[in-house]
Design an enzyme around this catalytic site. Structure first.
Site, PDB file in Angstrom:
ATOM      1  N   SER A  22       0.810  -1.221   0.000  1.00 44.43           N
ATOM      2  CA  SER A  22       0.000   0.000   0.000  1.00 44.43           C
ATOM      3  C   SER A  22       0.841   1.268   0.000  1.00 44.43           C
ATOM      4  O   SER A  22       0.384   2.329   0.408  1.00 44.43           O
ATOM      5  CB  SER A  22      -0.911   0.008   1.230  1.00 44.43           C
ATOM      6  OG  SER A  22      -1.733  -1.115   1.208  1.00 44.43           O
ATOM      7  N   ASP A  68      12.659   4.234   1.051  1.00 47.57           N
ATOM      8  CA  ASP A  68      11.977   3.342   2.000  1.00 47.57           C
ATOM      9  C   ASP A  68      12.949   2.712   2.992  1.00 47.57           C
ATOM     10  O   ASP A  68      12.696   2.682   4.202  1.00 47.57           O
ATOM     11  CB  ASP A  68      11.270   2.200   1.259  1.00 47.57           C
ATOM     12  CG  ASP A  68      10.064   2.677   0.482  1.00 47.57           C
ATOM     13  OD1 ASP A  68      10.003   3.880   0.194  1.00 47.57           O
ATOM     14  OD2 ASP A  68       9.204   1.843   0.161  1.00 47.57           O
TER      15      ASP A  68
HETATM   16  O1  PMV Z   1       4.393   3.629  -3.222  1.00 47.26           O
HETATM   17  P1  PMV Z   1       5.808   3.517  -2.823  1.00 47.26           P
HETATM   18  O2  PMV Z   1       6.017   3.498  -1.350  1.00 47.26           O
HETATM   19  O3  PMV Z   1       6.488   2.376  -3.537  1.00 47.26           O
HETATM   20  O4  PMV Z   1       6.562   4.872  -3.259  1.00 47.26           O
HETATM   21  C1  PMV Z   1       6.959   5.128  -4.562  1.00 47.26           C
HETATM   22  C2  PMV Z   1       7.594   6.488  -4.660  1.00 47.26           C
HETATM   23  C3  PMV Z   1       7.982   6.878  -6.065  1.00 47.26           C
HETATM   24  O5  PMV Z   1       8.556   8.166  -5.984  1.00 47.26           O
HETATM   25  C4  PMV Z   1       6.775   6.947  -6.970  1.00 47.26           C
HETATM   26  C5  PMV Z   1       8.972   5.905  -6.686  1.00 47.26           C
HETATM   27  C6  PMV Z   1      10.339   5.898  -6.032  1.00 47.26           C
HETATM   28  O6  PMV Z   1      11.049   4.925  -6.273  1.00 47.26           O
HETATM   29  O7  PMV Z   1      10.714   6.859  -5.347  1.00 47.26           O
END
Ligand code: PMV
Length: 410
Positions: free
Chosen positions: A104, A152
């Site tokens: 999510s 992340d």
């Molecule tokens: O939805 P998530 O937590 O995978 O975040 C993606 C964030 C983006 O900027 C769209 C892609 C990235 O790798 O930073």
């Protein structure tokens, strides 16, 4: 021998998508965590269980394979890749508990990876610091997903509020900004790779229009950093709303996300926006004095939880046993895999146990010895080649916390 490690999920406050084009981003650790417990196996099998995710599997760590006894795979791939990187293949039992919604955009895979690696380093009595851990975890994500930003794994490792600058350098935002937020989670998956690819196409087709939008998201993120540092909550809210509008304009919004964003504002949020890749997934709302109302309103159709910035990043400790003596020989192999730079002396070691038996000093001096002994022999960090990886990450195979089908037309 029994060890435990945990790591938080994350939410992106500002700069998703524009961060892909080297604009800055702001993300925060959330008070939801993945916890990995590892104990020495009493039989010859390596097992993985997660009551929260409803799966049980037997693992073949040498060949990065598993046989599923129950449930769906998904997150197992991150664990297998982490094991391949930091385990000697001796039999262990792994237990995963997690309260971060899966798939999510809340960094569940990063949290699982960071916690698994930290637990393995603990298990093998290998000294590590946050920088190394975040790098290794990012590598695992890369091996599984093929593409991943370091955001992340950085947030999951360090915790707190993180600003990633245009050179992809991390800065911790030191602030007293501690207002309540609510996260809303739809039952629909958002595929990060698909959304990133869609934005890229749009950017290529309409560069004169989309490039300024991306640039504007970067400017907005810098403005937001200053507003957070100054404690200007209303400005932060306004900037979140603008950011949402810009994300909508590049095509990553959905009717479900939109519904949550406007329900949140209607219930008193001063700012609300998509968080993460969009196309499904989650929203974040800033709600001073209104978090209960906002959370309740979102829960009419979707899942939600309240959160404040969590300073706590990864943590790990030995529960039982002082060192993994039985596998000393293999440990040396593992330590050898851990390159010189990874085992250097550091004060930034991750929440090291207060238990003196399992002392850092022991591990440090082992590593020093090891360092001298293997000076020029090992140059590779962990012996894992990206080519080795044949696994394809499919977010769709993940489970969400809310499986209700929602009819938005109602
Ligand atoms: O939805 P998530 O937590 O995978 O975040 C993606 C964030 C983006 O900027 C769209 C892609 C990235 O790798 O930073």
């Amino acid at each position: 021998m029994e060890v435990i490690a945990s790591a938080p999920g994350k939410t992106i406050l500002f700069g998703e998508h524009s961060v892909v084009y080297s604009e800055p981003a702001i993300a925060a650790a959330v008070n939801k965590r993945a916890t990995v417990r590892i104990e020495t196996s009493k039989n010859n099998k390596t097992t993985l269980k997660s009551k929260d995710l409803g799966f049980e599997a037997e693992l073949d760590t040498k060949n990065k394979k598993y046989s599923l006894k129950k449930g769906k795979p998904g997150i197992i791939r991150y664990i297998l890749e982490a094991l391949y990187m930091a385990h000697d293949h001796s039999p262990i039992n792994i237990d995963l508990s997690i309260d971060i919604p899966i798939g999510s955009g809340l960094g569940s895979s990063a949290a699982v990876t960071v916690a698994t690696l930290a637990a393995l380093y603990r298990y093998h009595n290998i000294h590590f610091n946050k920088k190394t851990l975040a790098e290794k975890a990012h590598k695992v994500e890369y091996l599984v997903q093929g593409e991943a930003s370091p955001l992340d794994t950085l947030v999951s490792t360090y915790g707190g509020l993180i600003y990633l600058n245009r050179k992809k350098q991390l800065q911790k935002i030191r602030t007293n900004f501690n207002y309540p937020f609510v996260i809303g989670v739809t039952s629909k998956y958002g595929s990060t790779s698909k959304m990133v690819a869609n934005v890229k196409k749009l950017k290529q087709k309409y560069p004169k229009i989309v490039n300024p939008i991306i640039k504007s998201m970067g400017e907005l993120t810098d403005e937001a950093k200053r507003a957070i540092e100054a404690g200007d909550v209303n400005k932060v809210g306004t900037l979140m709303n603008i950011n949402h509008g810009l994300l909508d304009s590049i095509g990553v919004n959905t009717k479900e996300l939109s519904r949550m964003v406007y329900i949140a504002r209607g219930a008193g949020a001063i700012g609300s926006k998509i968080t993460g890749a969009g196309g499904g997934g989650s929203i974040i709302a800033l709600c001073p004095n209104k978090d209960s109302e906002v959370s309740k309103a979102i829960s009419t159709y979707d899942s939600s939880f309240k959160f404040r910035f969590s300073r706590k990043g990864v943590s790990s400790k030995v529960i039982h046993g002082s060192s993994h003596r039985k596998h000393k020989k293999q440990n040396n192999t593992l330590k050898n895999k851990h390159n010189k730079h990874n085992i250097k002396k550091s004060n930034k070691s991750v929440n090291l146990s207060k238990n003196k038996k399992n002392s850092l000093y022991k591990s440090k001096s082992n590593n020093q010895k090891h360092k001298r002994k293997n000076k020029s022999k090992y140059s590779e960090a962990d012996g894992v080649k990206i080519d080795d990886n044949k696994l394809i990450f499919k977010k769709k195979s993940f489970k969400t916390i809310n499986n209700n089908k929602i009819d938005y037309s109602r």
